[in-house]
Design a protein around this motif. Structure first.
Motif, PDB file in Angstrom:
ATOM      1  N   LYS A  41     -11.796  -0.889  22.584  1.00  0.00           N
ATOM      2  CA  LYS A  41     -11.689  -1.949  20.883  1.00  0.00           C
ATOM      3  C   LYS A  41     -12.334  -3.580  21.826  1.00  0.00           C
ATOM      4  O   LYS A  41     -12.609  -4.221  20.788  1.00  0.00           O
ATOM      5  CB  LYS A  41     -10.003  -1.950  20.983  1.00  0.00           C
ATOM      6  CG  LYS A  41      -9.794  -1.056  21.074  1.00  0.00           C
ATOM      7  CD  LYS A  41      -9.552  -1.070  19.946  1.00  0.00           C
ATOM      8  CE  LYS A  41      -8.163   0.226  19.447  1.00  0.00           C
ATOM      9  NZ  LYS A  41      -8.679   1.119  18.292  1.00  0.00           N
ATOM     10  N   ILE A  42     -11.547  -4.628  22.940  1.00  0.00           N
ATOM     11  CA  ILE A  42     -11.992  -5.409  23.513  1.00  0.00           C
ATOM     12  C   ILE A  42     -13.095  -5.544  24.593  1.00  0.00           C
ATOM     13  O   ILE A  42     -12.202  -4.587  25.662  1.00  0.00           O
ATOM     14  CB  ILE A  42     -10.959  -6.787  22.521  1.00  0.00           C
ATOM     15  CG1 ILE A  42     -10.177  -5.973  22.392  1.00  0.00           C
ATOM     16  CG2 ILE A  42     -10.515  -7.441  23.373  1.00  0.00           C
ATOM     17  CD1 ILE A  42      -8.657  -7.190  22.092  1.00  0.00           C
ATOM     18  N   TYR A  87     -15.475 -13.374  25.174  1.00  0.00           N
ATOM     19  CA  TYR A  87     -14.555 -12.018  24.752  1.00  0.00           C
ATOM     20  C   TYR A  87     -14.372 -12.098  23.414  1.00  0.00           C
ATOM     21  O   TYR A  87     -15.008 -12.550  22.658  1.00  0.00           O
ATOM     22  CB  TYR A  87     -13.171 -13.316  24.188  1.00  0.00           C
ATOM     23  CG  TYR A  87     -11.737 -12.473  24.446  1.00  0.00           C
ATOM     24  CD1 TYR A  87     -10.953 -12.435  26.061  1.00  0.00           C
ATOM     25  CD2 TYR A  87     -11.356 -12.217  23.274  1.00  0.00           C
ATOM     26  CE1 TYR A  87      -9.977 -11.058  25.952  1.00  0.00           C
ATOM     27  CE2 TYR A  87     -10.020 -11.575  22.931  1.00  0.00           C
ATOM     28  CZ  TYR A  87      -9.864 -11.121  24.290  1.00  0.00           C
ATOM     29  OH  TYR A  87      -8.370 -10.493  23.907  1.00  0.00           O
ATOM     30  N   ASN A  88     -14.600 -10.362  23.571  1.00  0.00           N
ATOM     31  CA  ASN A  88     -14.624 -10.091  22.030  1.00  0.00           C
ATOM     32  C   ASN A  88     -16.055 -10.526  20.690  1.00  0.00           C
ATOM     33  O   ASN A  88     -15.371  -9.806  20.106  1.00  0.00           O
ATOM     34  CB  ASN A  88     -13.607  -9.700  21.276  1.00  0.00           C
ATOM     35  CG  ASN A  88     -13.244  -8.714  20.826  1.00  0.00           C
ATOM     36  OD1 ASN A  88     -13.958  -7.538  20.528  1.00  0.00           O
ATOM     37  ND2 ASN A  88     -12.989  -7.955  19.409  1.00  0.00           N
TER      38      ASN A  88
END
Length: 161
Positions: A41-42, A87-88
């Motif tokens: 996901k991340i 981050y992401n």
């Protein structure tokens, strides 16, 4: 006083990762690693902590009062603000912007990222052992042969020592 057993964590680094870390450090003074914050996901990209940033964090923390938990969480936030590069998919223009973003994340996410960052720092320490640097950058056979050759005209030879 009871003896505490020290927990020694052996870090194994595969040759490809070793090569990547050494190249990044010697060419750009910083090594980076992609980590999964939430699997599938991340993702985030972290970097090693440089000396100046570490000194800045330590100076700031030395002037901080509060409970142990508060100090630990603040240190974690400061550490990540200096070492998280992405981050992401979101990048940060500076450490302050990163800190403002990170302070809104759940504390468990920060805890996981700190753990990953600490493992990465230990990996870099393992890679930077002197033998590792020699193996990566210098031809061992050539260096051994050179060291066996007599030093013609050396100072000690001239003095008859």
């Amino acid at each position: 006083m009871a003896n505490k057993e020290e927990k020694v964590i052996k870090i194994e680094v595969d040759p490809k990762e070793r090569e990547s870390i050494l190249t990044q450090l010697f060419e750009g003074n910083e090594a980076k690693k992609d980590i999964e914050v939430l699997p599938g996901k991340i993702k985030a990209t972290i970097a090693n902590l440089n000396a100046r940033d570490q000194l800045d964090i330590e100076a700031e923390m030395s002037a901080t009062d509060g409970s142990n938990a508060y100090i630990l969480h603040l240190y974690s936030l400061k550490l990540l603000s200096k070492t998280v590069r992405e981050y992401n998919g979101q990048t940060f223009e500076n450490a302050k912007a990163c800190e403002r973003f990170l302070e809104k994340l759940p504390s468990m996410v920060l805890d996981k990222m700190v753990k990953e960052q600490n493992v990465f720092e230990r990996t870099i320490r393992e890679v930077l052992k002197l033998e590792t640097i020699d193996d990566h950058f210098f031809d061992q056979e050539a260096a051994t042969e050179e060291s066996k050759q007599p030093l013609e005209g050396s100072t000690s030879e001239k003095k008859g020592v």
